[in-house]
Scaffold this active site. Structure first.
Site, mmCIF file in Angstrom:
data_model
loop_
_atom_site.group_PDB
_atom_site.id
_atom_site.type_symbol
_atom_site.label_atom_id
_atom_site.label_comp_id
_atom_site.label_asym_id
_atom_site.label_seq_id
_atom_site.Cartn_x
_atom_site.Cartn_y
_atom_site.Cartn_z
ATOM 1 N N GLU A 245 80.925 -30.900 -2.829
ATOM 2 C CA GLU A 245 81.126 -29.797 -1.879
ATOM 3 C C GLU A 245 80.611 -28.515 -2.496
ATOM 4 O O GLU A 245 80.881 -28.238 -3.679
ATOM 5 C CB GLU A 245 82.609 -29.575 -1.555
ATOM 6 C CG GLU A 245 83.198 -30.577 -0.618
ATOM 7 C CD GLU A 245 84.633 -30.237 -0.225
ATOM 8 O OE1 GLU A 245 84.968 -29.042 -0.060
ATOM 9 O OE2 GLU A 245 85.427 -31.181 -0.092
HETATM 10 C C1 BG6 Z 1 87.570 -27.693 0.255
HETATM 11 C C2 BG6 Z 1 88.049 -28.847 1.066
HETATM 12 O O1 BG6 Z 1 88.652 -27.141 -0.371
HETATM 13 O O2 BG6 Z 1 87.052 -26.587 0.904
HETATM 14 C C3 BG6 Z 1 87.493 -28.937 2.466
HETATM 15 O O3 BG6 Z 1 87.861 -30.067 0.389
HETATM 16 C C4 BG6 Z 1 87.417 -27.550 3.066
HETATM 17 O O4 BG6 Z 1 88.270 -29.821 3.226
HETATM 18 C C5 BG6 Z 1 86.493 -26.709 2.200
HETATM 19 O O5 BG6 Z 1 87.041 -27.507 4.392
HETATM 20 C C6 BG6 Z 1 86.272 -25.301 2.722
HETATM 21 O O6 BG6 Z 1 87.496 -24.704 2.964
HETATM 22 P P1 BG6 Z 1 87.843 -24.041 4.349
HETATM 23 O O7 BG6 Z 1 89.263 -23.756 4.272
HETATM 24 O O8 BG6 Z 1 87.007 -22.813 4.400
HETATM 25 O O9 BG6 Z 1 87.487 -25.025 5.391
#
Ligand code: BG6
EC number: 3.2.1.86
Length: 471
Positions: free
Chosen positions: A365
């Site tokens: 991510e």
């Molecule tokens: C990570 C998670 O913490 O961040 C995701 O694994 C999440 O599920 C992503 O969507 C971004 O965070 P947010 O709260 O902006 O969607």
């Protein structure tokens, strides 16, 4: 030059994009009782699904009914892999059933077949901020040792069913968020737990983490038994917590802050509790249910690789009571949601984590949550291109200049989905735009953003189009 098998792709999570929350036998998940929030208003966790509340995860972007169109666009971008998760409550609606829900299993058969139609490798998280609500309500979530068996059954069912289709697995998404007990979101989404005012929260946190470590280690062993090809990783929220200054006490504060961040991967990668945490348990007089068998299990269930998310960095300042205080980094800019933007932090954390573990890393991510505008069917998200490019360049430096072993890069998100922390659709991360009003009318409502073409080129050249920025 990057390895030709480098896994470029994109990431999502079931509860944030599938929708179909009560379709084909799916049970309620902990994410299904979280209301919509915003940048200023936290999401509420309700006691059940209440009719007068708005629950954005119920519809998500309705991937459940549009997966073919959406995967096709990902293939057009050139994805070599697609990181997704399996909704536990689609497979075991309550979580304690003897037999899985066949319709739920069949859905992922279809999704994986669609991925393989385009030679796209699925990278699967078993529990991404999600578990059956029933287990939270009737068993107390991961406070309960029985959760280990329920999780193992779910994991084993998936390993068996998808053994010819999935090789890369991760057990718990951002397992180390549990360490931050101030935000109720973390224990609820990560473990189905709501802390009580009169309990020793620190003790409970280490206990639920322990049960998850054991469950994860057993899952690693089960996966290997089913197929020697399986690669099982942990999944952490990483990011540097730099020293706030060159003062020795701030330097030490940063070491302590990073130990807290790395505690979970220390256990999952090395298969044993680190000494600094054993000292802390002693000093804080914590009583934990940890058996000799559990410790042997941890030892036998070390992960193969380290999946992690990277979004932001911060700094640590010395604090005499708590060792350190985490603060914003004044030297970097911020997103509209106040998240620090620090591309160099990605190279930094890749180096630090690789030195600490000497195991392959997988950036599963990384991305920018922003307000996008669809105009004439186009989204000019130059700010996202700038963000992603700066991070990819730092990743390439870590690989090519520093020798860090990285398996792949799956930005968040492959496509716009519901934000986890705020429940909004307005906080968009995708390379593909989703127009929710069209989805509400039963259409896919998907559009390529400008970043789509940018990423397509990066993948097509295996990163070579950025070579002049790396060396
Ligand atoms: C990570 C998670 O913490 O961040 C995701 O694994 C999440 O599920 C992503 O969507 C971004 O965070 P947010 O709260 O902006 O969607």
């Amino acid at each position: 030059m990057l390895d030709k098998n480098f896994l470029w792709g994109g990431a999502v999570a079931a509860n944030q994009y599938e929708g179909a929350w009560n379709v084909d036998g799916k049970g309620i998940s902990v994410a299904d009782v979280m209301t919509k929030g915003s940048v200023n208003q936290p999401r509420q966790i309700t006691d059940d699904v209440l009719h007068h509340q708005e629950y954005p995860n119920h519809l998500g972007i309705d991937f459940y009914h549009h997966y073919q169109e959406e995967i096709k666009l990902m293939a057009e971008m050139g994805f070599k892999c697609f990181r997704l998760s399996i909704a536990w409550s689609r497979i075991f609606p309550h979580g304690d059933e003897d037999k899985p829900n066949e319709a739920g299993l069949a859905f992922y058969d279809r999704v994986f077949a669609e991925c393989w139609k385009y030679q796209m490798e699925p990278v699967v998280t078993l529990s991404h901020f999600e578990m059956p609500f029933y287990l939270a309500k009737h068993y107390g979530g991961w406070r309960n040792r029985k959760m280990i068996d329920f999780f193992l059954k779910f994991a084993t069912t998936c390993f068996q069913r998808y053994q010819s289709k999935v090789k890369y697995w991760m057990t718990f998404n951002e397992i180390n968020n549990l360490i931050d007990t101030d935000d109720p979101f973390n224990a609820w989404t990560g473990a189905g737990v709501l802390y009580q005012e009169d309990e020793n929260v620190e003790q409970t946190m280490y206990q639920i983490s322990h049960y998850q470590f054991v469950a994860s280690a057993l899952a690693v062993q089960a996966a290997k038994k089913i197929s020697a090809d399986n690669q099982v990783g942990c999944m952490l929220h990483f990011g540097p917590i730099y020293p706030a200054s060159s003062q020795p006490l701030d330097q030490m504060a940063s070491v302590k802050a990073m130990d807290r961040r790395f505690f979970f991967s220390d256990v999952q990668v090395r298969g044993a509790y680190p000494d600094y945490v054993k000292q802390l348990w002693k000093r804080h007089h914590l009583q934990l249910d940890i058996t000799a068998d559990d410790l042997a299990t941890l030892h036998r269930g070390c992960v193969d690789y380290i999946g992690f998310s990277y979004y932001k960095s911060s700094v640590a300042e010395f604090d005499s009571k708590t060792d350190f205080k985490e603060k914003p980094n004044p030297h970097v800019s911020k997103s509209d949601w106040g998240w620090a933007i620090d591309p160099v932090g990605l190279r930094y954390i890749l180096n630090v984590a690789y030195e600490r573990y000497q195991k392959p890393l997988f950036i599963v991510e990384n991305g920018l949550g922003a307000y996008d505008k669809l105009e004439n069917n186009q989204v000019n998200d130059d700010y996202r291109i700038q963000y992603l490019q700066a991070h990819v360049v730092q990743m390439l430096k870590a690989i090519e200049l520093d020798g860090v072993q990285v398996l792949g890069y799956t930005p968040w998100a492959a496509i716009d989905i519901v934000s986890a922390s705020t429940g909004e659709m307005a906080k968009r991360y995708g390379l593909i735009y989703v127009n929710l009003p069209e989805v509400q009318q039963g259409k896919a409502g998907i559009y390529r953003k400008k970043s789509f073409a940018w990423y397509q080129k990066v993948i097509a050249t295996n990163g070579e189009c950025l070579a002049d920025k790396v060396r």
